[in-house]
Design an enzyme around this catalytic site. Structure first.
Site, PDB file in Angstrom:
ATOM      1  N   ASP A  29      -1.091  -0.201  -4.767  1.00  0.00           N
ATOM      2  CA  ASP A  29      -2.376   0.390  -5.136  1.00  0.00           C
ATOM      3  C   ASP A  29      -2.210   1.828  -5.619  1.00  0.00           C
ATOM      4  O   ASP A  29      -2.957   2.304  -6.455  1.00  0.00           O
ATOM      5  CB  ASP A  29      -3.360   0.331  -3.960  1.00  0.00           C
ATOM      6  CG  ASP A  29      -2.758   0.821  -2.650  1.00  0.00           C
ATOM      7  OD1 ASP A  29      -1.554   1.136  -2.614  1.00  0.00           O
ATOM      8  OD2 ASP A  29      -3.498   0.879  -1.649  1.00  0.00           O
ATOM      9  N   HIS A  30      -1.191   2.502  -5.108  1.00  0.00           N
ATOM     10  CA  HIS A  30      -0.918   3.890  -5.502  1.00  0.00           C
ATOM     11  C   HIS A  30       0.464   4.256  -4.995  1.00  0.00           C
ATOM     12  O   HIS A  30       1.130   3.473  -4.303  1.00  0.00           O
ATOM     13  CB  HIS A  30      -1.965   4.844  -4.920  1.00  0.00           C
ATOM     14  CG  HIS A  30      -2.076   4.757  -3.419  1.00  0.00           C
ATOM     15  ND1 HIS A  30      -1.124   5.287  -2.565  1.00  0.00           N
ATOM     16  CD2 HIS A  30      -3.009   4.172  -2.616  1.00  0.00           C
ATOM     17  CE1 HIS A  30      -1.463   5.036  -1.326  1.00  0.00           C
ATOM     18  NE2 HIS A  30      -2.604   4.355  -1.316  1.00  0.00           N
ATOM     19  N   ASP A  54       0.845  -1.191   0.000  1.00  0.00           N
ATOM     20  CA  ASP A  54       0.000   0.000   0.000  1.00  0.00           C
ATOM     21  C   ASP A  54       0.883   1.245   0.000  1.00  0.00           C
ATOM     22  O   ASP A  54       1.647   1.486   0.941  1.00  0.00           O
ATOM     23  CB  ASP A  54      -0.898  -0.003   1.228  1.00  0.00           C
ATOM     24  CG  ASP A  54      -2.071   0.955   1.101  1.00  0.00           C
ATOM     25  OD1 ASP A  54      -1.857   2.098   0.632  1.00  0.00           O
ATOM     26  OD2 ASP A  54      -3.198   0.582   1.456  1.00  0.00           O
ATOM     27  N   SER A 105      -7.024   4.085  -1.735  1.00  0.00           N
ATOM     28  CA  SER A 105      -6.866   2.633  -1.719  1.00  0.00           C
ATOM     29  C   SER A 105      -8.163   1.888  -1.979  1.00  0.00           C
ATOM     30  O   SER A 105      -8.138   0.763  -2.499  1.00  0.00           O
ATOM     31  CB  SER A 105      -6.288   2.182  -0.371  1.00  0.00           C
ATOM     32  OG  SER A 105      -5.013   2.719  -0.164  1.00  0.00           O
ATOM     33  N   THR A 145      -7.991  -1.695   1.611  1.00  0.00           N
ATOM     34  CA  THR A 145      -7.394  -2.656   0.681  1.00  0.00           C
ATOM     35  C   THR A 145      -7.861  -4.079   0.934  1.00  0.00           C
ATOM     36  O   THR A 145      -8.353  -4.743   0.012  1.00  0.00           O
ATOM     37  CB  THR A 145      -5.857  -2.556   0.723  1.00  0.00           C
ATOM     38  OG1 THR A 145      -5.478  -1.211   0.401  1.00  0.00           O
ATOM     39  CG2 THR A 145      -5.218  -3.515  -0.266  1.00  0.00           C
TER      40      THR A 145
END
Length: 539
Positions: free
Chosen positions: A403-404, A87, A138, A201
């Site tokens: 996720d980012h 994450d 997320s 998440t």
């Protein structure tokens, strides 16, 4: 039909290619020798191959080519799929995490070190935007990976038409997840995280919600209660598809306990549920089900008898890896949870899906505390290595991605070997900025600002994510501050109480059946389609 090259011929091409490269290297060396023949030859002792020697790089390149040529696509039946999500683990985090791992391992070459997943043969770039946001969150990003459908920020595995925080708008908007689909087919499924199990998440894998914040019933606003929307913890326990998740481990115990029941680790605290339900006990009432709350209990679980394992290791988020050794209740590491999950899931002959999140990378970045973020990145790589060692390349697809990203940077012109958590320096001498002060290698475009400060502790005993709003920000003198200290917060340009996500693409690494389908730049939702194809092919 796709015709693959005959692997029997590959070693011949491989050896020829390698010989050609190395032959070219020797030929070039001969040309140089002839050109210098007029000069007297001075005998020097043979020295070890090093980066100063061109042959070092030629041999390294030839070896890399040899490995790449041997990377034939694997297209057989898939027994297991493991998705690792760091994450907030952007490319800069991977790079600096690699350097820190090299320093911790005392390799003497931190820049040339590799995290375990970086050796995976298939790599892609992933676009992370949400339907309604350039820079994502997320909930929307993980929903895309789990459903194959991009959606808005802040909502979980529902279509983008849902208005965040509006329960009624979610009616009929549920989008099925890969975990649900595989449970329906008889696969074993599991979710492991270092955040709360109900965090965005992990929750996107098994829950559907108009708001990622509805982790338990006390988190749902009064005006949204009683409208048919279940909180996320309830959805995990009441999972109706197949026989339910086989493994769920992470933090978030408070969301599973009533507000009149004392926490087993912190007796002076209680759960947060308002409905009086003890969801952890409800989980364990099923045949072959058990719930645990510390490392010792997890390790004592009988894998042969336990079909469903719930691990709740903290009332809130689990400890950062940096702080975990000091935890009195002995929380398991991400690698230990991954091992235990696989020991249970791999008993299922139909196949299994495991989702593993290194969730606190993100939290440490929000606090501009790079040391904790990078240590959690290394912990994720350790968990990937455990999974890789417990599986076979020909029947298990392993995917590692984020996720980012975050607004996190590596800067300056430091000499090789300079500590990644230190100030920019050349040959040990700090490089000064225009204001006459040193500056750190790692920094943030926005956030809490450079200072030495142990994080405040939240209501469940873990370092808090968010700091106070900063009304004034001045550059500190790093000559008088230990930038490698656990509590050092890297410098940031724009003062904010919490650093923000970044919007650039993230990297994806994969190996195993159908991993070759990850190539080029892809939408984040594409990850679902490769995993779904791998699950269906040959099964």
């Amino acid at each position: 039909m796709i015709h693959l090259p005959r692997t029997a011929h590959r070693p011949l091409h491989l050896n020829n290619a390698t010989r050609r490269l190395r032959g070219l290297a020797f030929a070039l060396a001969s040309v140089v020798a002839v050109a210098c023949a007029a000069e007297p030859v001075v005998e020097t002792p043979a020295r070890a191959l090093s980066e100063l020697d061109p042959e070092f790089w030629r041999a390294k390149g030839a070896d890399a080519l040899e490995t790449a040529l041997a990377n034939a696509p694997i297209t057989g039946a898939t027994k297991g799929i493991i998705l690792f999500v760091g994450d907030g683990m952007g490319v800069t985090t991977i790079t600096s995490g690699r350097w820190l791992a090299g320093e911790l391992a005392q390799t003497g070459n931190s820049e040339g070190h590799t995290l375990h997943f970086e050796d995976f043969p298939n790599v892609s770039l992933i676009k992370t935007y949400n339907v309604d946001a350039q820079t994502p969150d997320s909930a929307g990003t993980m929903s895309a990976m789990m459903t194959g459908v991009k959606t808005d920020a802040g909502v979980l595995s529902v279509a983008a038409g849902v208005e965040r925080g509006d329960c009624a708008s979610a009616a009929g908007q549920r989008v099925e997840t890969l975990l649900e689909q595989l449970e329906a087919r008889g696969w074993a499924t599991g979710v492991v995280t270092t955040t709360t199990l109900t965090h965005a998440t992990p929750a996107a894998a098994y829950a559907h919600s108009a708001d990622r914040g509805w982790e338990n019933d006390s988190r749902i606003p009064r005006n949204q209660r009683g409208l048919g929307c279940r909180d996320i913890a309830r959805q995990l326990i009441e999972f109706e598809i197949g026989d339910g998740l086989e493994v769920a481990m992470g933090g978030g115990r408070a969301s599973f306990l009533p507000n009149d029941v004392a926490d087993p680790e912190f007796p002076d605290r209680t759960g947060q549920r308002l409905d009086g339900r003890h969801l952890a006990d409800e989980w364990s009432r099923r045949e072959g089900a058990e719930w645990v709350w510390n490392l010792q209990q997890m390790l004592a679980v009988d894998d042969a008898k336990t079909r469903h394992l719930l691990g709740l290791f903290n009332p809130g988020h689990m400890q950062y890896e940096l702080d975990r050794p000091r935890d009195a209740a002995s929380e398991p590491s991400l690698a230990q949870m991954t091992r235990k999950a696989l020991e249970i899931l791999q008993r299922d002959e139909d196949g299994y899906l495991l989702i593993v999140e290194g969730g606190r990378i993100d939290h440490a970045h929000h606090a501009t505390n790079a040391k904790r973020a990078l240590r959690d990145t290394v912990a994720l790589a350790d968990a990937v290595q455990v999974a890789d060692e417990m599986t076979k390349d020909d029947d298990t697809l392993i995917v590692v991605t984020a996720d980012h990203s975050h607004v996190f940077s590596v800067a300056g012109y430091s000499s090789r070997g300079n500590p990644v958590l230190g100030v920019v320096a050349i040959d040990g001498q700090p490089v000064l900025a225009a204001d006459g002060k040193p500056y750190t290698t790692l920094g943030y475009a926005n956030g809490r600002g450079g200072r030495l400060l142990e994080p405040s502790v939240d209501e469940v005993g873990t370092p808090a994510i968010y700091g106070e709003e900063i009304s004034e920000q001045r550059r500190i003198d790093h000559d008088h501050v230990d930038t490698t200290a656990d509590g050092f917060y890297q410098e940031s340009l724009v003062p904010k109480g919490s650093e923000t996500h970044g919007g650039e693409d993230v990297a994806l690494f994969a190996k195993g059946p159908w991993a070759h389908l990850f190539t080029g730049t892809a939408e984040q939702s594409y990850i679902y389609y490769v995993m779904a194809h791998a699950a269906a092919a040959g099964n």
